[in-house]
Design an enzyme around this catalytic site. Structure first.
Site, PDB file in Angstrom:
ATOM      1  N   GLU A   1      61.049 -34.884  21.088  1.00 32.48           N
ATOM      2  CA  GLU A   1      61.844 -33.734  21.005  1.00 32.48           C
ATOM      3  C   GLU A   1      62.828 -33.750  19.724  1.00 32.48           C
ATOM      4  OE1 GLU A   1      62.731 -31.674  25.141  1.00 32.48           O
ATOM      5  OE2 GLU A   1      64.579 -31.813  23.990  1.00 32.48           O
TER       6      GLU A   1
ATOM      7  N   HIS B   1      43.140 -51.297  31.933  1.00 27.17           N
ATOM      8  CA  HIS B   1      41.810 -50.901  32.662  1.00 27.17           C
ATOM      9  C   HIS B   1      41.870 -49.564  32.623  1.00 27.17           C
ATOM     10  CE1 HIS B   1      41.416 -54.954  34.423  1.00 27.17           C
ATOM     11  NE2 HIS B   1      43.040 -54.884  34.496  1.00 27.17           N
TER      12      HIS B   1
ATOM     13  N   LYS C   1      62.385 -21.492  26.510  1.00 25.67           N
ATOM     14  CA  LYS C   1      63.460 -21.064  27.444  1.00 25.67           C
ATOM     15  C   LYS C   1      63.619 -19.323  27.227  1.00 25.67           C
ATOM     16  CE  LYS C   1      66.031 -24.931  28.251  1.00 25.67           C
ATOM     17  NZ  LYS C   1      67.275 -25.714  28.004  1.00 25.67           N
TER      18      LYS C   1
HETATM   19  O1  PA5 Z   1      66.746 -32.825  25.616  1.00 25.94           O
HETATM   20  C1  PA5 Z   1      67.033 -31.668  25.863  1.00 25.94           C
HETATM   21  O2  PA5 Z   1      68.154 -30.914  25.158  1.00 25.94           O
HETATM   22  C2  PA5 Z   1      66.375 -30.921  26.711  1.00 25.94           C
HETATM   23  O3  PA5 Z   1      65.304 -31.625  27.051  1.00 25.94           O
HETATM   24  C3  PA5 Z   1      67.272 -30.599  27.785  1.00 25.94           C
HETATM   25  O4  PA5 Z   1      67.814 -31.546  28.663  1.00 25.94           O
HETATM   26  C4  PA5 Z   1      66.352 -29.696  28.815  1.00 25.94           C
HETATM   27  O5  PA5 Z   1      65.967 -28.397  28.317  1.00 25.94           O
HETATM   28  C5  PA5 Z   1      67.358 -29.171  30.235  1.00 25.94           C
HETATM   29  O6  PA5 Z   1      68.452 -28.408  29.738  1.00 25.94           O
HETATM   30  P1  PA5 Z   1      69.825 -28.223  30.335  1.00 25.94           P
HETATM   31  O7  PA5 Z   1      70.377 -29.603  30.433  1.00 25.94           O
HETATM   32  O8  PA5 Z   1      70.539 -27.360  29.546  1.00 25.94           O
HETATM   33  O9  PA5 Z   1      69.373 -27.459  31.579  1.00 25.94           O
END
Ligand code: PA5
Length: 446
Positions: free
Chosen positions: A292, A321, A435
């Protein structure tokens, strides 16, 4: 002196070990040192201005986290964490690394504190399965969402809230602890309107950099993990990662080597391979962090670059394996990072038996720890012979301090790699788009 310092060995990433086509030349590292130093300077000046708060988390006051975790431990049999992505993976990594491997199914006499489950999906069958194994009247729910508005987490929260109300009646709110951003978001508003206990995720700390906030620390503390020692480990790694001399700065070296491997040697995949069951979910946590943070369409100038190494988790010895054949003989497009544990907590000896059968008797007298580490070494040598770049992070033993060091280092490495790629490692426009589209889809479907 740092207690149990991690030892990082990059030798097999270098041309001296695997040749110049796949291995990195010292001059290639040298040519990036100036840029890496510039990134370090910028990072430290932004930190001083309070713009990189995740770096200061190791020094935070954790009294509130410990206080609520004690209260929950005294009052409930189980804690269920509801969160997803960065709001779940840190807790999962810490719990798996530092709690008993079968903690939730240990008999009550051997487990002093609540069982801790992390529910990080919206699979209805799994959700029902979870409800089957807990008694909702004896369970606390930690709803974790930084934005306070993530569909998956809020959907689970709504279901649980309704069931709590029905099952408990007055006082149902005492079963919920909301971990969320300090001001904004739907969950923050609901928590304050309905009177839940709350823990703050500091603004400016993104999900995947939140393991040292209550996101990771609170569930870990409920499970009885020494979170102060986790932060002490992170503090010692902070010192190492602030080293100006690039060769002595493990995060900078990790970032530079991955950057060169990716952009100059065609290594589009980064495998993390712990030879330790406890560290398996650290590799999952790292996959999210690396993917990410570095998987980006545009650079800081807006130029389309579609960059990022694909992170993959493999588990030693299990995946020897399974995936290892591909790593040794398939496309030479990966870097492998081994996590090796020098001393396992338990020494389990393999009995000497069947002395007349060579293919089994050689195992006798060795410990399981020796065997798994011999397998790690063998895999490392085989990969190196096949000219596959690999590096090794040795963890002297798994404890809160060393896990704190490891997670802190990997976060800083990711930020420096982002600087080398010239991208913003802290945003996630692709995730936000997903989202947004889910929201629109459900709204239009009514
Ligand atoms: O790293 C990130 O920003 C995302 O993976 C969020 O943690 C994830 O989308 C969840 O978001 P939130 O904490 O707002 O529910």
């Amino acid at each position: 002196m740092i207690k149990d310092p991690l030892i990082i060995d990059y030798k097999n990433m270098l041309a001296d070990s695997i040749g110049p086509k796949h291995g990195i030349l010292l001059k290639e590292i040298g040519s990036l040192k100036k840029k890496a130093s510039g990134i370090l300077r910028k990072t430290s000046s932004e930190r001083a201005k309070g713009k990189l708060p995740f770096l200061d988390l190791p020094y935070q006051d954790i009294k509130k986290i410990i206080g609520i975790s004690e209260e929950i431990s005294d009052s409930f049999d189980d804690l269920v964490v509801l969160g997803i992505g960065g709001s779940a993976l840190g807790a999962i990594a810490l719990l798996n690394a530092l709690a008993h491997p079968y903690r939730n199914i240990l008999p009550k006499g051997l487990r002093r504190r609540p069982r801790v489950f992390v529910y990080d999906n919206i699979d209805p069958d799994q959700f029902k399965g979870l409800l089957d194994v807990i008694d909702i009247t004896r369970t606390a729910f930690n709803v974790v969402t930084k934005s306070g508005e993530t569909a998956e987490t809020l959907a689970s929260f709504l279901i649980i809230r309704e069931r709590l109300k029905k099952a408990i009646g007055a006082g149902w709110q005492e079963h919920i602890i909301a971990t969320t951003g300090p001001q904004k978001g739907a969950l923050r508003k609901i928590a304050s309107d309905e009177g839940y206990m709350t823990l703050d995720i500091p603004s400016g700390v993104g999900g995947r950099f939140s393991v040292f906030t209550p996101v990771g620390l609170f569930p870990a503390s409920v499970a009885g993990i020494d979170i102060e020692a986790i932060l002490a480990g992170a503090q010692s790694m902070d010192k190492r990662c602030s080293q100006k001399k690039i060769e002595e700065n493990p995060a900078s070296m990790g970032a530079i080597l991955h950057y060169i491997a990716n952009t100059k040697k065609g290594k589009n995949i980064s495998v993390m391979m712990p030879y330790s069951h406890a560290l398996e979910r650290v590799a999952d946590w790292f996959c999210q962090l690396w993917a990410e943070s570095l998987g980006k369409r545009v650079d800081l100038k807006g130029k389309v670059i579609n960059t990022g190494q694909t992170p993959v988790k493999a588990l030693g010895a299990t995946d020897q394996h399974s995936q290892l054949q591909l790593y040794i003989e398939g496309p030479n497009d990966k870097t492998i990072t081994f996590l090796r544990v020098e001393r396992f907590t338990e020494e389990i000896e393999i009995p000497r038996d069947f002395e007349d059968l060579e293919k089994i008797s050689y195992l006798g007298g060795h410990s399981l720890g020796e065997l798994i580490n011999a397998e790690q070494k063998a895999t490392e040598i085989a990969l190196t012979k096949a000219k596959r770049p690999n590096m090794r992070i040795t963890i002297p033993e798994i404890n809160p301090n060393t896990v704190g060091q490891l997670l802190f280092m990997l976060q800083v490495q990711t930020v420096i790699a982002g600087g080398l790629h010239n991208i913003n490692p802290f945003d996630q426009p692709g995730v936000e788009e997903g989202k947004r589209l889910t929201y629109e889809f459900l709204i239009t479907k009514g």
